[in-house]
Write a protein that holds these residues in place. Structure first.
Motif, short mmCIF file in Angstrom:
data_model
loop_
_atom_site.label_atom_id
_atom_site.label_comp_id
_atom_site.label_asym_id
_atom_site.label_seq_id
_atom_site.Cartn_x
_atom_site.Cartn_y
_atom_site.Cartn_z
N VAL A 23 42.89 51.75 43.01
CA VAL A 23 41.86 51.28 43.83
C VAL A 23 42.06 49.82 44.57
CG1 VAL A 23 39.42 51.75 45.31
CG2 VAL A 23 40.46 52.64 43.21
N PRO A 24 42.80 49.70 45.32
CA PRO A 24 42.38 48.24 46.12
C PRO A 24 41.29 48.23 47.97
CG PRO A 24 44.65 49.20 46.57
CD PRO A 24 43.91 50.27 45.93
N TYR A 25 41.27 49.77 47.90
CA TYR A 25 40.51 49.59 49.14
C TYR A 25 38.92 49.76 49.01
CZ TYR A 25 45.28 48.39 51.11
OH TYR A 25 46.73 48.21 51.21
N ALA A 26 37.74 49.40 48.94
CA ALA A 26 36.33 49.50 48.62
C ALA A 26 35.68 49.23 49.84
CB ALA A 26 35.85 49.02 47.87
N CYS A 27 35.28 49.90 50.34
CA CYS A 27 33.83 49.82 51.52
C CYS A 27 33.29 48.63 51.34
CB CYS A 27 32.47 51.02 51.15
SG CYS A 27 31.39 50.02 52.66
N SER A 32 31.66 51.17 47.34
CA SER A 32 32.27 52.70 47.19
C SER A 32 33.65 52.88 47.59
CB SER A 32 31.27 53.37 48.06
OG SER A 32 31.82 55.45 47.83
N HIS A 33 35.01 53.51 46.14
CA HIS A 33 36.29 52.98 47.27
C HIS A 33 36.09 54.01 47.74
CE1 HIS A 33 36.18 52.81 42.02
NE2 HIS A 33 35.72 51.74 42.85
N ILE A 34 37.42 53.47 49.25
CA ILE A 34 38.08 54.72 49.58
C ILE A 34 39.26 55.12 50.39
CG2 ILE A 34 37.98 54.47 52.61
CD1 ILE A 34 34.95 54.33 51.96
N GLY A 35 40.01 54.57 49.55
CA GLY A 35 41.55 54.30 49.07
C GLY A 35 42.36 53.76 48.49
N GLU A 36 43.61 54.84 48.29
CA GLU A 36 44.33 53.49 46.92
C GLU A 36 45.40 53.53 48.05
OE1 GLU A 36 43.91 55.54 43.47
OE2 GLU A 36 45.22 57.47 44.34
N MET A 37 46.34 52.31 46.90
CA MET A 37 47.64 52.06 47.53
C MET A 37 48.37 53.42 48.34
SD MET A 37 49.38 49.40 48.82
CE MET A 37 48.80 48.36 48.31
#
Length: 124
Positions: A23-27, A32-37
């Motif tokens: 998980v490099p992308y979080a709110c 909170s985890h939003i997206g993966e690479m």
């Protein structure tokens, strides 16, 4: 998770948050985890008031609003929200707001199946 309109997952009103391993992308408000690479498609341009956008093919821990919004896209680079839609304008698409499931902050827009525009200034 992207199909959820109701923030609860039928567990007695408890919001279920999914933890992701890659998980490099979080709110930016609640982590909170939003997206993966691997789900990031590309940098999609920018909005007039919210800055740069990322396009994801899959997102997590988000709520898709039922409210329909109208977005005007100029050559795939600039995206604007519009209130009234000219009938003959092919640059106008319908979409939905995307909210973080944990903190309920607006993080982006959903345009169509597997196309999620996430505001770069709302994720870490």
């Amino acid at each position: 998770p992207t199909r959820n309109i109701n923030p609860t997952d039928d567990k007695m009103g408890i919001i279920q948050i999914h933890s992701l391993k890659n998980v490099p992308y979080a709110c930016k408000h609640c982590d909170s985890h939003i997206g993966e690479m691997r789900d990031l498609k590309k940098m999609s341009g920018e909005t007039a008031h919210r800055g740069p956008l990322f396009t994801f093919k899959k997102i997590y821990n988000c709520i898709i609003s039922e409210r329909i919004i109208k977005l005007q896209i100029f050559k795939g680079v600039r995206v604007f929200m519009v209130d009234e839609t000219p009938i003959d304008n092919p640059d106008i698409q319908q979409g939905h707001d995307i909210y973080c499931k944990r903190c309920n902050s607006l993080v982006g827009w959903k345009l169509k199946e597997n196309k999620f525009l996430i505001f770069a200034n709302k994720i870490l």
